[in-house]
Motif scaffolding. Structure first.
Motif, PDB file in Angstrom:
ATOM      1  N   GLU A 198      -1.017  12.499   5.245  1.00 22.76           N
ATOM      2  CA  GLU A 198      -0.983  13.907   4.863  1.00 22.76           C
ATOM      3  C   GLU A 198      -2.017  14.209   3.773  1.00 22.76           C
ATOM      4  O   GLU A 198      -2.660  15.268   3.779  1.00 22.76           O
ATOM      5  CB  GLU A 198       0.424  14.271   4.385  1.00 22.76           C
ATOM      6  CG  GLU A 198       1.489  14.154   5.478  1.00 22.76           C
ATOM      7  CD  GLU A 198       2.846  14.588   4.973  1.00 22.76           C
ATOM      8  OE1 GLU A 198       2.910  15.252   3.916  1.00 22.76           O
ATOM      9  OE2 GLU A 198       3.853  14.266   5.631  1.00 22.76           O
ATOM     10  N   ARG A 199      -2.161  13.283   2.836  1.00 22.02           N
ATOM     11  CA  ARG A 199      -3.119  13.503   1.747  1.00 22.02           C
ATOM     12  C   ARG A 199      -4.548  13.596   2.280  1.00 22.02           C
ATOM     13  O   ARG A 199      -5.309  14.513   1.920  1.00 22.02           O
ATOM     14  CB  ARG A 199      -2.992  12.380   0.726  1.00 22.02           C
ATOM     15  CG  ARG A 199      -3.917  12.525  -0.485  1.00 22.02           C
ATOM     16  CD  ARG A 199      -3.659  11.413  -1.490  1.00 22.02           C
ATOM     17  NE  ARG A 199      -3.971  10.102  -0.953  1.00 22.02           N
ATOM     18  CZ  ARG A 199      -5.188   9.564  -0.956  1.00 22.02           C
ATOM     19  NH1 ARG A 199      -6.209  10.245  -1.462  1.00 22.02           N
ATOM     20  NH2 ARG A 199      -5.382   8.356  -0.450  1.00 22.02           N
ATOM     21  N   ILE A 200      -4.920  12.642   3.128  1.00 24.36           N
ATOM     22  CA  ILE A 200      -6.287  12.655   3.668  1.00 24.36           C
ATOM     23  C   ILE A 200      -6.489  13.845   4.593  1.00 24.36           C
ATOM     24  O   ILE A 200      -7.574  14.458   4.630  1.00 24.36           O
ATOM     25  CB  ILE A 200      -6.574  11.328   4.388  1.00 24.36           C
ATOM     26  CG1 ILE A 200      -6.587  10.178   3.366  1.00 24.36           C
ATOM     27  CG2 ILE A 200      -7.871  11.381   5.174  1.00 24.36           C
ATOM     28  CD1 ILE A 200      -6.767   8.809   3.978  1.00 24.36           C
ATOM     29  N   PHE A 201      -5.434  14.207   5.336  1.00 23.85           N
ATOM     30  CA  PHE A 201      -5.534  15.376   6.205  1.00 23.85           C
ATOM     31  C   PHE A 201      -5.819  16.638   5.384  1.00 23.85           C
ATOM     32  O   PHE A 201      -6.648  17.481   5.777  1.00 23.85           O
ATOM     33  CB  PHE A 201      -4.242  15.531   7.007  1.00 23.85           C
ATOM     34  CG  PHE A 201      -4.200  16.752   7.868  1.00 23.85           C
ATOM     35  CD1 PHE A 201      -4.835  16.780   9.099  1.00 23.85           C
ATOM     36  CD2 PHE A 201      -3.533  17.896   7.445  1.00 23.85           C
ATOM     37  CE1 PHE A 201      -4.808  17.926   9.898  1.00 23.85           C
ATOM     38  CE2 PHE A 201      -3.492  19.035   8.231  1.00 23.85           C
ATOM     39  CZ  PHE A 201      -4.132  19.054   9.452  1.00 23.85           C
TER      40      PHE A 201
ATOM     41  N   ASN B 101       2.466  11.056   2.282  1.00 20.40           N
ATOM     42  CA  ASN B 101       1.799   9.755   2.410  1.00 20.40           C
ATOM     43  C   ASN B 101       0.294   9.949   2.539  1.00 20.40           C
ATOM     44  O   ASN B 101      -0.222  11.071   2.445  1.00 20.40           O
ATOM     45  CB  ASN B 101       2.362   8.984   3.607  1.00 20.40           C
ATOM     46  CG  ASN B 101       2.216   9.758   4.904  1.00 20.40           C
ATOM     47  OD1 ASN B 101       1.496  10.744   4.972  1.00 20.40           O
ATOM     48  ND2 ASN B 101       2.914   9.320   5.937  1.00 20.40           N
ATOM     49  N   ASN B 102      -0.398   8.850   2.716  1.00 24.63           N
ATOM     50  CA  ASN B 102      -1.865   8.912   2.773  1.00 24.63           C
ATOM     51  C   ASN B 102      -2.370   9.731   3.947  1.00 24.63           C
ATOM     52  O   ASN B 102      -3.445  10.348   3.874  1.00 24.63           O
ATOM     53  CB  ASN B 102      -2.446   7.498   2.823  1.00 24.63           C
ATOM     54  CG  ASN B 102      -2.348   6.783   1.495  1.00 24.63           C
ATOM     55  OD1 ASN B 102      -2.584   7.385   0.447  1.00 24.63           O
ATOM     56  ND2 ASN B 102      -2.003   5.504   1.527  1.00 24.63           N
TER      57      ASN B 102
ATOM     58  N   VAL C  69       9.460   4.410   8.761  1.00 20.66           N
ATOM     59  CA  VAL C  69       9.719   5.847   8.736  1.00 20.66           C
ATOM     60  C   VAL C  69       8.539   6.570   8.081  1.00 20.66           C
ATOM     61  O   VAL C  69       7.762   5.984   7.335  1.00 20.66           O
ATOM     62  CB  VAL C  69      11.023   6.151   7.969  1.00 20.66           C
ATOM     63  CG1 VAL C  69      12.212   5.528   8.674  1.00 20.66           C
ATOM     64  CG2 VAL C  69      10.946   5.644   6.538  1.00 20.66           C
ATOM     65  N   TRP C  70       8.438   7.843   8.402  1.00 19.87           N
ATOM     66  CA  TRP C  70       7.371   8.681   7.857  1.00 19.87           C
ATOM     67  C   TRP C  70       7.747   9.100   6.436  1.00 19.87           C
ATOM     68  O   TRP C  70       8.781   9.706   6.200  1.00 19.87           O
ATOM     69  CB  TRP C  70       7.180   9.902   8.743  1.00 19.87           C
ATOM     70  CG  TRP C  70       5.999  10.728   8.373  1.00 19.87           C
ATOM     71  CD1 TRP C  70       5.976  11.812   7.548  1.00 19.87           C
ATOM     72  CD2 TRP C  70       4.657  10.546   8.835  1.00 19.87           C
ATOM     73  NE1 TRP C  70       4.711  12.322   7.455  1.00 19.87           N
ATOM     74  CE2 TRP C  70       3.867  11.567   8.237  1.00 19.87           C
ATOM     75  CE3 TRP C  70       4.033   9.633   9.679  1.00 19.87           C
ATOM     76  CZ2 TRP C  70       2.506  11.694   8.477  1.00 19.87           C
ATOM     77  CZ3 TRP C  70       2.686   9.755   9.931  1.00 19.87           C
ATOM     78  CH2 TRP C  70       1.931  10.768   9.329  1.00 19.87           C
TER      79      TRP C  70
END
Length: 605
Positions: free
Chosen positions: A175-178, A172-173, A167-168
């Motif tokens: 969204e963070r990197i985005f 998470n990484n 699951v999303w």
């Protein structure tokens, strides 16, 4: 090799090709077949888990000519320093966590990561759901708990494969990197949206799409495909779901994004969740595909089948529509090999429910075109497909045709379950070919279904129901004695069959019809031992057999046995024995005593 293979046909008596390397392990029963399939799958997963991380151990330096395409992939990290090259190496090897760690180290060191490398990392994270791709089939406990909660919330059972779906996670990484990207282009938004849709964050995917539009960016076709497939998940009513899909299609037109085959497949898949709107709109979708010059794939028609056919829908109208869809598939599918693995089993299920044997033959012919057989799926899907086809054959075809398919499919392609063998017995009964029951019984034993009491009772009842020629009755008696030996093995053996009055009666009737009088008498005495009561019809059969041999002593014994079971027909049986045989005064007195005992028992009752 392909040229040589084209010169020979498949041997229906040979085992499946995957078992031919080791004949000792060739399965004999359906249980052994599935057990061996699990075993082979476990070996593949275990070997993959060992070989891929350690490719250097398995290299053979003795090769005269090294074929790189046949050598194992290099999975070891070669670049240790903190650099963009090391990041790209980890992305190429699909090491998600290592790539994220390297990206963070680059940012901490003040190194600027190129947009292409950042987008490659974002693609990798969204593809695998911020997890390293696993090599085995064991889910993480946290994922199982999340999915179990979702299953309980929806109030329905899901397959085991659904329970292990990742699951999303919030923040998470991906969204963070985005959020860390200095410039977020269409590719970055597309990767994030597709990842959210893939792992169940449908509402968040639409919110991200809105943010993308606010930044004056246009989505690509892959983004729209993901959003269309997610549209039924974010609306409740059927009309609202369809309105959202239409809105997405209009936005594609406004942004001049040309739809492709996957777009229409996503649309048809979403229509399966739109209730009564789906049928009309699916036909319009197919017309639109034709107008745009996009040929439907088999996956497209699979969704159409799912739209038009419902398990509770019956009647000529539905059958006619399904027949049209199947014929449309057959007209275009001979050159298409990309399809969902459940297409053939779903199509055969529709043929079975509508009892359309002609359509079933066409679907099977399609399966045998080229390499379409590869798309049938795993062993479970194959078993489902051939089980439905064999069930339909037993219902609709003549027994000679059924037996021809039986020899062709079993056991090289299909290990029938007990229901499949029961269907075959009913087909033999319908066409009056019960003489083949002993041969079918051998197959039942070989396939490991001889411990299924319902199937054994069905077989015994067919043999005991009618009278046949002496040759057939003799073969029936041999078969009945073989069944009797299974019951006598006891609970400690593999065959856990428990004596029932019906089974004992049928075996005794078969033995009497074959003039196996001593074995029949042994079965009659077994009734008392097993605390079972013989039927009055069975006692009549015994009396008829005794009359044919003119054996008054056995007639007397039959009346005594009937009295011991307190059968209501004992007085009438004694009277018939008195009329049919010449008895001594002592024997007549014994008959009278047996009748009086029966009468006294009834009066007390």
């Amino acid at each position: 090799m392909q040229a040589l293979a084209s010169t020979v046909n498949r041997d229906p008596t040979a085992p499946h090709y995957m078992f031919q390397d080791d004949p000792y392990l060739t399965p004999r029963t359906s249980a052994e077949f599935f057990a061996l399939m699990f075993f082979l799958s476990s070996i593949f997963l275990s070997s993959t888990e060992i070989i891929l991380p350690l490719p250097g151990v398995w290299q053979n330096d003795c090769c005269v000519s090294v074929l790189q395409c046949l050598m194992p992939e290099t999975m070891e990290l070669c670049i240790e320093e903190v650099s963009e090259a090391a990041l790209l190496e980890r992305i190429m090897l699909r090491k998600v966590k290592a790539a994220v760690d390297m990206y963070d180290q680059l940012l901490q060191a003040g190194t600027t990561v190129s947009p292409d490398a950042s987008n490659d990392l974002l693609d990798l994270i969204c593809l695998y759901g911020d997890r390293d791709p696993v090599q085995d089939d064991k889910p993480e406990a946290e994922d199982v708990e999340v999915q179990e909660e979702g299953r309980r919330r929806k109030g329905r059972l899901r397959r085991a494969s659904d329970l292990v779906r990742i699951v999303w996670r919030e923040n998470n990484n991906a969204e963070r990197i985005f959020n860390l990207l200095p410039e977020r282009d269409t590719r970055a938004y597309s990767a994030l949206i597709r990842g959210m849709v893939k792992y169940g964050a449908h509402v968040k995917a639409f919110n991200t799409y809105t943010d993308m539009l606010n930044n004056r960016l246009t989505a690509d076709v892959h983004t729209f495909n993901a959003l269309i497939s997610a549209a039924p998940e974010v609306r409740e009513r059927y009309t609202e779901k369809w309105d959202l899909i239409v809105d997405l299609l209009n936005q594609m037109n406004e942004q001049k994004v040309k739809p492709n085959l996957l777009t229409f497949n996503a649309l048809l898949k979403a229509l399966r969740r739109c209730g009564s709107l789906a049928r009309a709109q699916s036909l319009h979708t197919l017309s639109e595909m034709k107008a745009m010059g996009i040929a439907p794939s088999l996956a497209s028609f699979d969704h159409v089948l799912g739209i038009f056919y419902k398990a509770d829908s019956r009647g000529p109208y539905i059958n006619n529509l399904i027949d049209q869809v199947i014929h449309a598939i057959l007209n275009v599918a001979l050159t298409l090999f990309s399809l969902p693995v459940n297409f053939f089993s779903s199509a055969m299920r529709i043929c079975l429910d509508t009892k359309d044997i002609e359509a079933a033959y066409k679907v099977h012919d399609l399966l045998r075109v080229g390499e379409n057989w590869r798309m049938l799926g795993d062993s479970f899907q194959q078993s489902i497909y051939y089980g439905r086809m064999f069930n339909l054959l037993c219902m609709m075809e003549h027994i000679d045709v059924v037996l021809k398919w039986y020899k062709e499919l079993i056991p090289s392609l299909y290990y029938p379950n007990p229901q499949g063998m029961r269907d075959l017995l009913q087909a033999l009964d319908t066409d009056n070919r019960l003489d083949m029951i002993p041969q079918i019984w051998k197959d039942i034993r070989r396939m490991g279904h001889d411990n299924k009491s319902d199937l054994v009772d069905e077989l015994l009842s067919l043999m005991a129901r009618d009278k046949h020629s002496p040759e057939i009755q003799e073969s029936f008696a041999v078969c009945a004695l073989d069944v009797k030996s299974l019951y006598e093995q006891g609970q400690g053996a593999r065959m856990a069959l428990e004596w029932t009055a019906t089974a004992m009666t049928n075996i005794t009737s078969v033995l009497l019809a074959a003039q196996k009088k001593q074995q029949a008498w042994d079965m009659l005495k077994l009734f008392k031992t097993k605390n079972r009561v013989p039927s009055e019809e069975l006692m009549e059969e015994f009396l008829a057999s005794i009359k044919s041999s003119n054996d008054p002593q056995h007639a007397m014994e039959l009346v005594q046995i009937s009295a011991s079971f307190c059968l209501p027909s004992t007085p009438k049986l004694a009277e018939r024995v008195l009329q049919a045989f010449e008895l001594s005064e002592e024997q007549k007195s014994q008959l009278k005593s047996a009748s009086e005992v029966k009468s006294n028992t009834e009066s007390r009752t």
